[in-house]
Design a protein around this motif. Sequence first.
Motif, PDB file in Angstrom:
ATOM      1  N   VAL A 125       0.845  -1.205   0.000  1.00  0.00           N
ATOM      2  CA  VAL A 125       0.000   0.000   0.000  1.00  0.00           C
ATOM      3  C   VAL A 125       0.881   1.257   0.000  1.00  0.00           C
ATOM      4  N   SER A 126       1.979   1.222   0.716  1.00  0.00           N
ATOM      5  CA  SER A 126       2.885   2.373   0.681  1.00  0.00           C
ATOM      6  C   SER A 126       3.379   2.619  -0.745  1.00  0.00           C
ATOM      7  N   MET A 127       3.725   1.554  -1.449  1.00  0.00           N
ATOM      8  CA  MET A 127       4.191   1.705  -2.828  1.00  0.00           C
ATOM      9  C   MET A 127       3.058   2.124  -3.754  1.00  0.00           C
ATOM     10  N   ALA A 128       1.850   1.651  -3.479  1.00  0.00           N
ATOM     11  CA  ALA A 128       0.702   2.088  -4.285  1.00  0.00           C
ATOM     12  C   ALA A 128       0.521   3.595  -4.136  1.00  0.00           C
ATOM     13  N   VAL A 129       0.696   4.082  -2.917  1.00  0.00           N
ATOM     14  CA  VAL A 129       0.612   5.529  -2.682  1.00  0.00           C
ATOM     15  C   VAL A 129       1.736   6.236  -3.449  1.00  0.00           C
ATOM     16  N   GLU A 130       2.935   5.706  -3.339  1.00  0.00           N
ATOM     17  CA  GLU A 130       4.073   6.337  -4.015  1.00  0.00           C
ATOM     18  C   GLU A 130       3.880   6.388  -5.527  1.00  0.00           C
ATOM     19  N   LEU A 131       3.239   5.355  -6.073  1.00  0.00           N
ATOM     20  CA  LEU A 131       3.085   5.281  -7.529  1.00  0.00           C
ATOM     21  C   LEU A 131       1.742   5.849  -8.009  1.00  0.00           C
ATOM     22  N   GLY A 132       0.999   6.449  -7.096  1.00  0.00           N
ATOM     23  CA  GLY A 132      -0.205   7.190  -7.497  1.00  0.00           C
ATOM     24  C   GLY A 132      -1.458   6.367  -7.712  1.00  0.00           C
ATOM     25  N   VAL A 133      -1.501   5.161  -7.184  1.00  0.00           N
ATOM     26  CA  VAL A 133      -2.688   4.311  -7.344  1.00  0.00           C
ATOM     27  C   VAL A 133      -3.792   4.801  -6.398  1.00  0.00           C
ATOM     28  N   THR A 134      -5.059   4.687  -6.822  1.00  0.00           N
ATOM     29  CA  THR A 134      -6.139   5.088  -5.919  1.00  0.00           C
ATOM     30  C   THR A 134      -7.142   3.964  -5.623  1.00  0.00           C
ATOM     31  N   LYS A 135      -7.167   2.938  -6.488  1.00  0.00           N
ATOM     32  CA  LYS A 135      -8.140   1.850  -6.276  1.00  0.00           C
ATOM     33  C   LYS A 135      -7.431   0.507  -6.298  1.00  0.00           C
ATOM     34  N   LEU A 136      -7.684  -0.263  -5.243  1.00  0.00           N
ATOM     35  CA  LEU A 136      -7.006  -1.550  -5.119  1.00  0.00           C
ATOM     36  C   LEU A 136      -8.028  -2.675  -5.089  1.00  0.00           C
ATOM     37  N   ALA A 137      -7.606  -3.858  -5.532  1.00  0.00           N
ATOM     38  CA  ALA A 137      -8.476  -5.026  -5.384  1.00  0.00           C
ATOM     39  C   ALA A 137      -7.623  -6.265  -5.165  1.00  0.00           C
ATOM     40  N   MET A 138      -8.182  -7.234  -4.447  1.00  0.00           N
ATOM     41  CA  MET A 138      -7.470  -8.501  -4.248  1.00  0.00           C
ATOM     42  C   MET A 138      -8.417  -9.637  -3.875  1.00  0.00           C
ATOM     43  N   PRO A 139      -7.990 -10.872  -4.187  1.00  0.00           N
ATOM     44  CA  PRO A 139      -8.658 -12.043  -3.652  1.00  0.00           C
ATOM     45  C   PRO A 139      -7.973 -12.390  -2.338  1.00  0.00           C
ATOM     46  N   THR A 140      -8.684 -13.009  -1.413  1.00  0.00           N
ATOM     47  CA  THR A 140      -8.060 -13.326  -0.124  1.00  0.00           C
ATOM     48  C   THR A 140      -8.713 -14.534   0.520  1.00  0.00           C
ATOM     49  N   ASN A 141      -7.950 -15.210   1.377  1.00  0.00           N
ATOM     50  CA  ASN A 141      -8.518 -16.229   2.264  1.00  0.00           C
ATOM     51  C   ASN A 141      -8.839 -15.615   3.622  1.00  0.00           C
ATOM     52  N   ALA A 155      -4.555   4.865   4.283  1.00  0.00           N
ATOM     53  CA  ALA A 155      -3.995   5.712   3.224  1.00  0.00           C
ATOM     54  C   ALA A 155      -5.069   6.494   2.476  1.00  0.00           C
ATOM     55  N   GLY A 156      -6.338   6.224   2.801  1.00  0.00           N
ATOM     56  CA  GLY A 156      -7.428   6.893   2.091  1.00  0.00           C
ATOM     57  C   GLY A 156      -7.642   6.359   0.686  1.00  0.00           C
ATOM     58  N   LEU A 157      -7.321   5.097   0.451  1.00  0.00           N
ATOM     59  CA  LEU A 157      -7.522   4.488  -0.866  1.00  0.00           C
ATOM     60  C   LEU A 157      -8.763   3.600  -0.828  1.00  0.00           C
ATOM     61  N   GLU A 158      -9.358   3.433  -2.002  1.00  0.00           N
ATOM     62  CA  GLU A 158     -10.521   2.551  -2.122  1.00  0.00           C
ATOM     63  C   GLU A 158     -10.054   1.123  -2.303  1.00  0.00           C
ATOM     64  N   CYS A 159     -10.783   0.160  -1.699  1.00  0.00           N
ATOM     65  CA  CYS A 159     -10.424  -1.210  -2.068  1.00  0.00           C
ATOM     66  C   CYS A 159     -11.609  -2.152  -2.052  1.00  0.00           C
ATOM     67  N   CYS A 160     -11.490  -3.127  -2.936  1.00  0.00           N
ATOM     68  CA  CYS A 160     -12.547  -4.104  -3.152  1.00  0.00           C
ATOM     69  C   CYS A 160     -11.918  -5.489  -2.991  1.00  0.00           C
ATOM     70  N   ILE A 161     -12.533  -6.304  -2.139  1.00  0.00           N
ATOM     71  CA  ILE A 161     -11.905  -7.560  -1.734  1.00  0.00           C
ATOM     72  C   ILE A 161     -12.857  -8.732  -1.930  1.00  0.00           C
ATOM     73  N   GLN A 178     -13.011  -2.516   8.577  1.00  0.00           N
ATOM     74  CA  GLN A 178     -11.859  -1.657   8.300  1.00  0.00           C
ATOM     75  C   GLN A 178     -12.012  -0.921   6.975  1.00  0.00           C
ATOM     76  N   GLY A 179     -13.257  -0.810   6.530  1.00  0.00           N
ATOM     77  CA  GLY A 179     -13.566   0.135   5.462  1.00  0.00           C
ATOM     78  C   GLY A 179     -13.468  -0.351   4.036  1.00  0.00           C
ATOM     79  N   ALA A 180     -13.341  -1.680   3.847  1.00  0.00           N
ATOM     80  CA  ALA A 180     -13.274  -2.164   2.460  1.00  0.00           C
ATOM     81  C   ALA A 180     -14.638  -2.678   2.011  1.00  0.00           C
ATOM     82  N   ARG A 181     -14.826  -2.772   0.707  1.00  0.00           N
ATOM     83  CA  ARG A 181     -15.989  -3.477   0.177  1.00  0.00           C
ATOM     84  C   ARG A 181     -15.580  -4.933   0.018  1.00  0.00           C
TER      85      ARG A 181
END
Length: 409
Positions: A125-141, A155-161, A178-181
């Motif tokens: 997430v720190s690198m996503a901030v550094e590289l200007g990303v605003t929306k994240l998504a991932m699969p998870t267990n 970080a104030g970024l959007e994420c979908c999980i 913790q604020g994710a969809r």
Amino acid sequence: MNITTDRPTFVTHLECGLTGEKLPADELRGLSAAGKPLLVRYDLAALTASLDRSDLASRDQDLWRYREMLPVRETEHIVSLGETMTPVLRCPRVEMDLGTGPVYVKDEGRLPTGSFKARGLCLAVSMAVELGVTKLAMPTNGNAGAALAAYASRAGLECCIFCPDDTPPININEIAAQGARVWPVNGLINDCGKIVGEGKEATGWYDISTLKEPYRIEGKKTMGLELAEQFDWALPDVIFYPTGGGTGLIGMWKAFAELGEMGWIGSKRPRMVAVQASGCAPIVRAFEQGDEFAELWTNAHTVAAGIRVPAAVGDFLILRAVRESEGFATAVDDDAILAAREEMGRVEGLLLCPEGAATYAAYRQELESGRIAKDESVVLYNCATGLKYPLPPVERHLDRHQPIDYAAL
Ligand SMILES: *Cc1c(COP(=O)(O)O)cnc(C)c1O
């Protein structure tokens, strides 16, 4: 965290883990052209010239003490929730019962969001901030999603999980809290991964799946840096690691290689043991067949949700580390996992997560098989707090209105 002075980082480029193809750093990247994980490379000579391992002593006891060996360039981009160093706990009663050399548990349950996924997601997430990303998504267990949700919100970024719909409910709930969809899906983690991959174009998501971006592994690498430092730069004989996507095993192996090149550790490396559950053991099968890559595991099932990963994009990197280290991959049954959890709680007061318990079950199994010698020093990774998982219920009850038979309590 106390990062008052800007310390430089020494990243030179990214490199495909399979083909060695080099790519410039400081650009947003996913997988390599070959569809394989990208690894971050550093100018280790310059790093060594500017940093001595004794410099670490005065720094805060957290992951950022290794700042120069991590990829974030600007301090202001660091997203932190307090990534504390985790204790290495010796298990004297287990040693006595089994008649073995030193057995240590590295208790990663102390990290933010209660699992070692915090290490990886903190960096990603720190690198996503550094590289200007605003929306994240991932699969998870479960645990990765919880960590992503926390760091993204921080970080104030959007994420979908997306997670399998039988993920432990606490994980699904903590992700949401913790604020994710979060979307429970009727499938396994690789099915969820497919949804993320196919949705990227329509949504503009940055895919933060295990090893599909270069930086989570750098966070997990700190497990190896920390372990080396905690063992006073003389590594233990064997590491048992509960292996799903394998980020931690690959990351630790990368840490040892970098530390070796820097001259901070000698040539001795631990044997790396990849532990899986018998109901989902693609890496074990590939290891035993002598394969470079692992085939998809069908009908995956285990109580250890965090290692229910039927296909890992970094399979060849896991297998390479295991083989180079002269370690092995092994699978344990769910019954043995639950018995190991019960025993470690009862005997040492350590409530392991099922995945962590799998490493203890594997240790016992391999002592018996002779693949591990009794005098070897071993580190077992407890990757998450045991409190996140369903525990056996307590059936007894005391009626305070009846006479109490104290002798029978
Ligand atoms: C993710 C996870 C694992 C597997 O870690 P990898 O580094 O992806 O192999 C093991 N245990 C728990 C509790 C996890 O959350």
